[in-house]
Design an enzyme around this catalytic site. Structure first.
Site, short mmCIF file in Angstrom:
data_model
loop_
_atom_site.label_atom_id
_atom_site.label_comp_id
_atom_site.label_asym_id
_atom_site.label_seq_id
_atom_site.Cartn_x
_atom_site.Cartn_y
_atom_site.Cartn_z
N ASN A 115 0.95 -1.37 0.03
CA ASN A 115 0.12 -0.09 0.03
C ASN A 115 0.90 1.05 -0.20
O ASN A 115 2.04 1.27 0.43
CB ASN A 115 -0.88 0.08 1.27
N CYS A 124 -10.22 -4.85 0.20
CA CYS A 124 -11.39 -3.99 0.45
C CYS A 124 -12.20 -4.34 -0.83
O CYS A 124 -12.08 -4.90 -1.85
CB CYS A 124 -10.84 -2.69 0.34
N GLU A 155 -2.98 -4.71 -2.97
CA GLU A 155 -3.61 -5.51 -4.24
C GLU A 155 -3.30 -5.02 -5.61
O GLU A 155 -3.07 -5.31 -6.64
CB GLU A 155 -4.95 -5.83 -3.98
N1 THU Z 1 -5.14 -1.73 2.55
C1 THU Z 1 -4.45 -2.55 1.69
O1 THU Z 1 -3.67 -2.38 1.13
N2 THU Z 1 -5.12 -3.81 1.38
C2 THU Z 1 -5.97 -4.29 2.06
O2 THU Z 1 -6.67 -5.47 1.41
C3 THU Z 1 -6.83 -3.47 3.11
C4 THU Z 1 -6.24 -2.27 3.44
C5 THU Z 1 -4.42 -0.65 3.14
C6 THU Z 1 -5.13 0.52 2.69
C7 THU Z 1 -4.74 1.69 3.59
O3 THU Z 1 -3.23 2.12 3.23
C8 THU Z 1 -4.43 0.90 4.86
O4 THU Z 1 -4.42 -0.61 4.35
C9 THU Z 1 -5.43 0.84 6.02
O5 THU Z 1 -6.74 0.91 5.33
#
Ligand code: THU
Length: 140
Positions: free
Chosen positions: A50, A94, A63
């Site tokens: 992320n 998400c 993802e």
């Molecule tokens: N996040 C992801 O990268 N993937 C997921 O499956 C769930 C959430 C990230 C988005 C954000 O940067 C942080 O986790 C908190 O929501």
């Protein structure tokens, strides 16, 4: 390679790639570091993390990064996915990422959910995104 069986060793390779990606995450706002890895139709693994932004909605999920890496490498099919994060709750993709995965995966594609210690469980894409809309809906 048309059909890929996600063997134990491929699962471990996906987990290792997601774990290495998690360390690179840029998440100064949530402090929630996520790594993801996608196994493509050629047996190659693409990872992502992320990447948050001071303008919060502009942040991207792990993802999405892994799928971008897969597309850049010339692949078009996700045969298995690993999502890795911390905490007691399962770090499942998400809603937006479920749809992004839907573009390149099949209903029976396995989405593994992991912690930095272990693979915790898995779901099919169909379980995570039932009755979904995809590219074939646009063909007349
Ligand atoms: N996040 C992801 O990268 N993937 C997921 O499956 C769930 C959430 C990230 C988005 C954000 O940067 C942080 O986790 C908190 O929501």
């Amino acid at each position: 390679m048309s059909d890929i069986i996600v063997t134990e060793s491929l699962q471990v390779a996906l987990w290792q790639a997601a774990k290495a990606a998690q360390v690179q995450a840029y998440a100064p706002y949530s402090r929630f570091l996520v790594g993801a890895a996608v196994l493509d139709e050629h047996g190659r693994i693409h990872a992502g993390c992320n990447v948050e932004n001071a303008a919060y909605p502009q942040g991207t999920c792990a993802e999405a990064g892994a799928l971008s890496a897969m597309i850049l490498a010339g692949s078009r099919r996700a045969k298995a996915v690993m999502v890795l994060g911390e905490g007691s709750g399962l770090v499942t993709p998400c809603g937006g990422c479920r749809q992004k995965l839907r573009e390149f995966a099949s209903p029976d594609t396995l989405i593994f959910i992991a912690s930095p210690q272990e693979v915790r469980t898995w779901f099919t894409l169909q379980q995570l995104l039932p009755e979904s809309f995809g590219p074939e809906h646009l063909t007349t």
